[in-house]
Design a protein around this motif. Sequence first.
Motif, mmCIF file in Angstrom:
data_model
loop_
_atom_site.group_PDB
_atom_site.id
_atom_site.type_symbol
_atom_site.label_atom_id
_atom_site.label_comp_id
_atom_site.label_asym_id
_atom_site.label_seq_id
_atom_site.Cartn_x
_atom_site.Cartn_y
_atom_site.Cartn_z
ATOM 1 N N MET A 1 -4.410 -39.291 4.295
ATOM 2 C CA MET A 1 -3.683 -40.156 3.359
ATOM 3 C C MET A 1 -3.223 -41.424 4.080
ATOM 4 S SD MET A 1 -0.188 -39.361 1.169
ATOM 5 C CE MET A 1 -0.944 -38.032 0.212
ATOM 6 N N HIS B 1 -2.822 -39.561 -8.368
ATOM 7 C CA HIS B 1 -2.620 -38.237 -7.779
ATOM 8 C C HIS B 1 -2.089 -38.305 -6.343
ATOM 9 C CE1 HIS B 1 -3.357 -33.992 -6.927
ATOM 10 N NE2 HIS B 1 -3.915 -34.380 -5.802
ATOM 11 N N GLU B 2 -2.674 -39.163 -5.509
ATOM 12 C CA GLU B 2 -2.251 -39.218 -4.108
ATOM 13 C C GLU B 2 -0.786 -39.625 -3.975
ATOM 14 O OE1 GLU B 2 -5.324 -40.124 -0.689
ATOM 15 O OE2 GLU B 2 -5.354 -41.728 -2.188
ATOM 16 N N HIS C 1 0.143 -47.002 -8.456
ATOM 17 C CA HIS C 1 -0.772 -46.637 -7.377
ATOM 18 C C HIS C 1 -2.100 -47.351 -7.611
ATOM 19 C CE1 HIS C 1 -2.491 -44.213 -4.194
ATOM 20 N NE2 HIS C 1 -3.473 -43.837 -4.992
#
Length: 363
Positions: free
Chosen positions: A1, A34-35, A133
């Motif tokens: 990440m 999602h991340e 995001h």
Amino acid sequence: MDDRIREHAEVLVDWSARVESGDDVVLSVDEGAHELAVAVAEALGERGANLVSVYHSAEIQRAYLRAHDSDFADDPEFERALYDNADAVLVLKGTRNTAGTADVPDDRQQTFARAREGVREARLATDWVKTLHPTRALAQQAGMAFEEYRDFVYDATLRDWESLATEMDRLKTILDDGSEVHIDAPGTDLTLSIENRTAVNSAASVDYDSHNLPSGEVFTAPAGVEGEVTFDVPMTVRGTTLRDVHLVFEDGEVVEHEAAAGEETVEALLSTDDGARRLGELGVGMNRGIDRYTDNILFDEKMAETVHLALGRAYDACLPDGEAGNESAIHVDLIADMSEDTTLSVDGEVIQRDGVFRWEDGV
């Protein structure tokens, strides 16, 4: 990440939402976020908050609205209860399709929005914060390569917010003490009453009555509006591109409108309810980390050298105690470029010329 995702999550939880141990937090997650949601969930767990996550998708919304052929439940109690019992709501935007609901009829979207006014009010009563995001769809909409767009998003988001808050407080003080704002620009000659209003120093934290990350604007709620304005910054609203929207106001209400593109959508917005023809917000962009238009209101309205006006609902933070502001099922921002041949004045004194404030170099 990417380490910047974790830093984004920490800024959101600590600076923006001020989440504390034991807080009940609703995490609303777009399909492409999602991340960031994983990083935020980790941060919330480390701080001892309680988490409920909900999933949002434009495709799900489209399927539901197009299939629904009866009346929508008015103020659905089961959904409202979630927000009535929440301390904070963190909204993580990140769509995979910026036109996901483009073929949903306008009247159905309006009816759905009106039916959920109570849900929206319950959410707005929490310490809510919306952020974004980066996704490939948003990069494409902005006309940027994905890696370039990610850099843009984090440059705008991972700021020294305390320093920016100090600078923006200069403008807040001027607006708080002022009675009338005048905007002069090509296609614009607009006067707005701001007497007895309170400006919000929108420094990306609920402690500043600010609910967007990134932020970087100072905004207030006009008490009255006269004149004309042209919004020359294109944007996508309800899946439709709006370009060169021109509005004429008399006695605070839109009496004429036209647009080079998206005029039917403008008409639909103005027809939502009585409050949709009035302004709920005057905002001045001050985030110089946002250096280009991206067709995303979360960023574009905060860009330095712009002003924006919102049709529809006014925010209570700008209003005197006991006074109800403009009410509407919509709050739609439209943006004007102030970088050339423009002045922004308060009570007859120019405070910004061609996008440069009087306290900045080059004014």
